[in-house]
Motif scaffolding. Structure first.
Motif, mmCIF file in Angstrom:
data_model
loop_
_atom_site.group_PDB
_atom_site.id
_atom_site.type_symbol
_atom_site.label_atom_id
_atom_site.label_comp_id
_atom_site.label_asym_id
_atom_site.label_seq_id
_atom_site.Cartn_x
_atom_site.Cartn_y
_atom_site.Cartn_z
ATOM 1 N N LEU A 120 32.845 -32.641 -67.520
ATOM 2 C CA LEU A 120 33.811 -31.733 -68.125
ATOM 3 C C LEU A 120 35.152 -32.434 -68.293
ATOM 4 O O LEU A 120 35.461 -33.364 -67.551
ATOM 5 C CB LEU A 120 33.985 -30.505 -67.223
ATOM 6 N N LEU A 162 26.643 -28.181 -60.886
ATOM 7 C CA LEU A 162 27.419 -27.434 -61.871
ATOM 8 C C LEU A 162 28.563 -28.242 -62.457
ATOM 9 O O LEU A 162 28.998 -27.971 -63.570
ATOM 10 C CB LEU A 162 27.956 -26.142 -61.240
ATOM 11 N N SER A 199 30.083 -21.496 -61.601
ATOM 12 C CA SER A 199 29.354 -21.186 -62.836
ATOM 13 C C SER A 199 30.324 -20.724 -63.912
ATOM 14 O O SER A 199 30.233 -21.134 -65.075
ATOM 15 C CB SER A 199 28.347 -20.050 -62.612
ATOM 16 N N LEU A 200 31.247 -19.849 -63.515
ATOM 17 C CA LEU A 200 32.182 -19.277 -64.492
ATOM 18 C C LEU A 200 33.190 -20.310 -64.974
ATOM 19 O O LEU A 200 33.482 -20.398 -66.164
ATOM 20 C CB LEU A 200 32.888 -18.056 -63.889
ATOM 21 N N THR A 258 32.892 -23.663 -64.982
ATOM 22 C CA THR A 258 32.303 -24.734 -65.782
ATOM 23 C C THR A 258 31.834 -24.219 -67.145
ATOM 24 O O THR A 258 31.962 -24.921 -68.144
ATOM 25 C CB THR A 258 31.146 -25.432 -65.034
ATOM 26 N N ALA A 259 31.323 -22.987 -67.184
ATOM 27 C CA ALA A 259 30.866 -22.449 -68.477
ATOM 28 C C ALA A 259 32.036 -22.240 -69.432
ATOM 29 O O ALA A 259 31.950 -22.580 -70.620
ATOM 30 C CB ALA A 259 30.109 -21.133 -68.271
ATOM 31 N N THR A 260 33.135 -21.698 -68.925
ATOM 32 C CA THR A 260 34.281 -21.465 -69.814
ATOM 33 C C THR A 260 34.928 -22.793 -70.208
ATOM 34 O O THR A 260 35.355 -22.960 -71.353
ATOM 35 C CB THR A 260 35.322 -20.532 -69.160
ATOM 36 N N GLU A 314 33.358 -25.630 -70.537
ATOM 37 C CA GLU A 314 32.461 -26.269 -71.500
ATOM 38 C C GLU A 314 32.539 -25.592 -72.874
ATOM 39 O O GLU A 314 32.611 -26.271 -73.897
ATOM 40 C CB GLU A 314 31.027 -26.245 -70.974
ATOM 41 N N ALA A 315 32.539 -24.263 -72.869
ATOM 42 C CA ALA A 315 32.631 -23.550 -74.146
ATOM 43 C C ALA A 315 33.950 -23.879 -74.842
ATOM 44 O O ALA A 315 33.991 -24.082 -76.057
ATOM 45 C CB ALA A 315 32.488 -22.045 -73.933
#
Lengths: 247, 247
Positions: free
Chosen positions: A72, A97, A226-227, A229-231, A233-234
Motif C-alpha cells: 500500500l 492484510l 481490513s477497513l 487497507t481496503a479504503t 487500496e480503493a
C-alpha cells in the motif's frame, strides 16, 4: 509466477548476483521445498525488493529483479493490547492484510508479559505471512511497551477502537481516505479502561467504533486493518473513487 | 447490562414467563457460571428476542423483555469453500461480525468432506459467538453442498472473491451501499478454479478483489464480512453517509 516458492534473505547475503545461503535456508530450499540445482525461487529482502533466483549447488544465483508491487502507498501502524491468547494469529492476519508496523502494548487489563522467545516467534510468523501473502515488506514488530509509551512513536491520523462508547464508525474517518500515516489501537479482553481512553484522547486519538456487535480482542485488530487497507487500496486504485463524494 | 451472562434457549421452552431449562442448560448456569436462585442472566431465542431472566430452583423465570438491538438491517450470506483447517475460527469470527447465513461449500479444490459431528460443532460455535458478541440472531449454518448447488439458495447482490483476476475491489460495490440481501463467496486454498468462476459469473456473481496481497482461505471470508458489515452499518447509521457522493 505465483507458483514459485519464496525465501526471505537479508541484503548482506547478496554480492555480485550471488546469494550466500545460511545452512538453514539451504536446508529449507533443498529438503523442505525439495528444490534441486537450477530450480527457481523468489528471494525477498523484506524491504520491498524481490529477485528471481535459482539454486546452484549449496548457494543461489540471482537471475533478475522482479517488479511486482503489492504494498500500500501509506504506512499503517497497529497498536494491539496483548490478548490472553491468539496474538500469533493476529500477527499472521494483519501481516497478510498489509500492516507496516505492529506495536504490542501492555494495557491496564493485560494479564501477562510475553517472554523474549514469544517476540522472536511473532517476528518469524510475520516473515512467513509476508511471504505467503506475496508482500514485499515484512512488518516491523516492536518489543511490548506500556500503552502510553507508544504515543511518542506514531504520527499522522490516530484512532482508538472503543466498543461501548457510542463513537462514530471507523469508516467515517476513512472515506474520503486521509492519505497520511495511520495508526489504529485495539484493546484487550474487557476493553480499554476509561483512564486509557482519556489519555489516548489527550494524545490526539479519535475514538471510533467497529460496529454494534462486540468483537473479541483477537478479531478487532483484524477488522480494523481490513477497513484501513481496503479504503487505502480503493483510494490508490482510483483516486476519484471517494472524491466524487465531495466529502 | 453487559456483565450479565447469556444463554440461548428455544422458543418452545417458554410458557407463561417460565423457562423450562434442559439439564445441560441448568448445569451450565449453576455449575459453569455458578449462578444461584434469583441470580439474573439474559435468555436469547436466537431469532432476535432477548429477556432478562432469573434462576429459580432448577428452572428460570422471565423478568422482562430486553430491547437492545445490535443486528444489521440486511441479510448477509457467506458462502465459504471449506478450508483444510480453521473453519471453526471462520464460523466464530463471521458470526461475531454479523453474518446471517453460512453456506459451507465443497469446491473443486476442497480436500475433505466434513462429518455430521463437525456441523453440530459449527452450530455450537455460532451460538457461543452470537452470545459473546451480544447478537440477537444466531446465524443459520447449512449442511455443506457443492458450490454450484448454493446458487439457487441466494438472492440479491452476489459477489465472488477472486484473488488473481484483476477484478475491482469489493468496496467499489458497497459504496454506496446496495441495500439488498448480499452474498459473498470466498474460495479454498489455491483459489477457485477457472470453471467455478465462469459458472458463478453465469449465475450472476460479480468477481471482486480483496486487495493485492494474497489472503489465506481462512482470512478472506473474515475480511469480506468486515467490509460488508462496516458499510452496512455506516449506511444504516447515517443514511446520507454515502449519498453525499452522488455515486
Amino acid at each position: 509466477m505465483p507458483q514459485l516458492q519464496r525465501l526471505t534473505i537479508s541484503a548482506t547475503q547478496i554480492e555480485n548476483q550471488q546469494i550466500t545461503l545460511t545452512p538453514e535456508q539451504y536446508h529449507y530450499l533443498s529438503r523442505v521445498l525439495r528444490l534441486q540445482t537450477d530450480d527457481r525461487f523468489i528471494a525477498m529482502n523484506g524491504q520491498g525488493q524481490w529477485w528471481l533466483a535459482k539454486l546452484v549447488n549449496q548457494q543461489a544465483e540471482i537471475i533478475e529483479p522482479i517488479t511486482i508491487y503489492t504494498e500500500l502507498p501509506i504506512s499503517i501502524t497497529s497498536i494491539v493490547a496483548l490478548p490472553k491468547n491468539g496474538f500469533d494469529e493476529v500477527v499472521k492476519q494483519i501481516t497478510e492484510l498489509g500492516v507496516t508496523k505492529i506495536i504490542p502494548v501492555i494495557s491496564d487489563r493485560t494479564l501477562l508479559k510475553p517472554s523474549p522467545q514469544k517476540i522472536d516467534r511473532w517476528r518469524r510468523i510475520a516473515i512467513e505471512a509476508a511471504e505467503q501473502s506475496e508482500r514485499q515488506i515484512v512488518p516491523e514488530i516492536l518489543e511490548p511497551i506500556p500503552f502510553k509509551n507508544s504515543f511518542s512513536l506514531i504520527n499522522g491520523s490516530k484512532y482508538i477502537c472503543y466498543a461501548r462508547g457510542n463513537s462514530p464508525h471507523l469508516l467515517n474517518y476513512l472515506i474520503p481516505f486521509p492519505n497520511t500515516e495511520i495508526t489504529i489501537a485495539t484493546g484487550p479482553e474487557g476493553g480499554w479502561t476509561e483512564r486509557e481512553i482519556q489519555e489516548a484522547r489527550a494524545a490526539g486519538f479519535q475514538t471510533v467504533s467497529l460496529g454494534k456487535r462486540i468483537l473479541t480482542a483477537v478479531l478487532a485488530p483484524v477488522v480494523a486493518l481490513s477497513l484501513v487497507t481496503a479504503t487505502a487500496e480503493a483510494a490508490s486504485e482510483s483516486p476519484n473513487f471517494f472524491k466524487k463524494s465531495g466529502l
